[in-house]
Design a protein around this motif. Structure first.
Motif: not given
Length: 127
Positions: A46-65
């Motif tokens: 997603l980052q290579m294509n200018g996006s991020s998981l954070s845009r997809f509210l239903t997707m789980p997010l990575l742990e901060d660490s």
């Protein structure tokens, strides 16, 4: 203290649940790690294509660490190329380009160096 157990089955019967809890905990942890590794790969794409998981509210997010670790690893990977080896490979492959491929290569290099960007669709066998 003896180095043998007289009734291993009794020891097993008294301890198997505790042992199993630990095994279950490790398995759960490894499944969570696998999910996180999958999320890391998705995030990189997603980052290579200018996006991020954070845009997809239903997707789980990575742990901060893991986000910090992933970004550091991505930076490390980007900076750890052997430039001399890549230059040698580039020059070697350029010798085998067709005229049409040379034209396309020139267009891409001009778009990059002028910072104009562009969209290029390329097809070819991977070697």
């Amino acid at each position: 203290m003896s180095s043998t157990i007289n009734s291993p089955e009794k020891v097993f019967e008294k301890t198997w649940e505790s042992l199993s809890d630990d095994i279950l905990s490790r398995k759960r942890k490894s499944i969570e790690q696998l999910k996180n590794f999958a999320l890391i790969e998705i995030e990189k794409l997603l980052q290579m294509n200018g996006s991020s998981l954070s845009r997809f509210l239903t997707m789980p997010l990575l742990e901060d660490s893991l986000v910090s670790e992933t970004n550091n690893r991505m930076i490390y990977e980007e900076l750890s190329y052997d430039c001399a080896e890549l230059q040698e490979e580039f020059e070697s492959r350029c010798l085998s380009l067709t005229e049409e491929q040379k034209e396309v290569q020139q267009q891409i290099l001009e778009a990059v160096s002028s910072q104009n960007g562009g969209v290029f669709f390329l097809y070819g066998p991977r070697s």
